[in-house]
Design an enzyme around this catalytic site. Sequence first.
Site, PDB file in Angstrom:
ATOM      1  CG  HIS A  75      24.446  17.459  21.349  1.00 27.93           C
ATOM      2  ND1 HIS A  75      24.577  18.663  22.001  1.00 27.93           N
ATOM      3  CD2 HIS A  75      23.845  17.734  20.165  1.00 27.93           C
ATOM      4  CE1 HIS A  75      24.082  19.627  21.252  1.00 27.93           C
ATOM      5  NE2 HIS A  75      23.623  19.097  20.143  1.00 27.93           N
TER       6      HIS A  75
ATOM      7  CG  LEU B 166      28.833  18.836  21.146  1.00 28.75           C
ATOM      8  CD1 LEU B 166      29.891  17.775  20.886  1.00 28.75           C
ATOM      9  CD2 LEU B 166      27.640  18.640  20.216  1.00 28.75           C
TER      10      LEU B 166
END
Length: 281
Positions: free
Chosen positions: A37, A33
């Site tokens: 995100h 991530l």
Amino acid sequence: MKVFNHINSLRAWLKNKKRLGKTIGFVPTMGALHCAHGSLIQRSQKRCDITVVSIFVNPLQFGPQEDFNEYPRMMNADLQFLKKEKVDIVFTPSYAEMYPNGFSTLIHISGPIVHGLCAPFRPNHFNGVATVVLKLLHIVHPTHLFLGQKDAQQVAVIKKILQDLNWNTQVVVCPTLREADGLALSSRNKRLSASSRKFASKLFESLYCGKKCAQSGEKNVLTVLNLIRDKIRQEPRIHIQYLEVVHKDTLQPLQKIQPQKTMIAIAATIDNVRLIDNIIV
Ligand code: PAF
């Protein structure tokens, strides 16, 4: 933050919340991530009562020659990231949970939306994406689904499936987040060596140049494409896989630049790392 590994327990938890009329925002991911995100998550948090993030590296969407094994996996760091973002629910199913023995369903997407761009270079990729996303939607039943504009063809495919199958989750498309030099944020950027990273921004720089040219009145698609191609060729370690000018919603190739409706999309490899990007004109 609650972490669920199992479909049934997640469903039971969500069922209670839905009974209370809560809106559910869903951000599907394959982990590794980063801030892009984070921005999908923040949008979901603004719009919905509960935000669910899934982390699952979906083998069905990788071809045999692709980077499934090399795809970055960093579950602990990802969970820390999500905790900081104050996510309500994380769903981290195992392979066996998602595709138990004997799993034999594949959603097949066809039609003009998968004629160009990534589809011809990644046979079955969008069928794999369609299958996992539809499965996740069946598990989470979100009111809103948050996706990034960087994966424009994925967005178009998912919207089409939802429309075709009368699924009423609302798709929210969020703008591409970029590094200071313009490189679109992507989990695959982690695979770039320090030397490749230095010129990876050439992709966006060239797309931006094409956009400026189109905005200054150039209507000829070939002129714009040649300008971009020439710029990218200045960097011999970048290999263009495709460079296309398409309608931003239908993804059909355009003969002439149409202001507000045109998307220039590219896929290229840099030392074997495949990157995609696009820009709306
Ligand atoms: O964009 C991604 O990360 C993946 O394609 C998705 C939507 C999570 C499906 O595996």
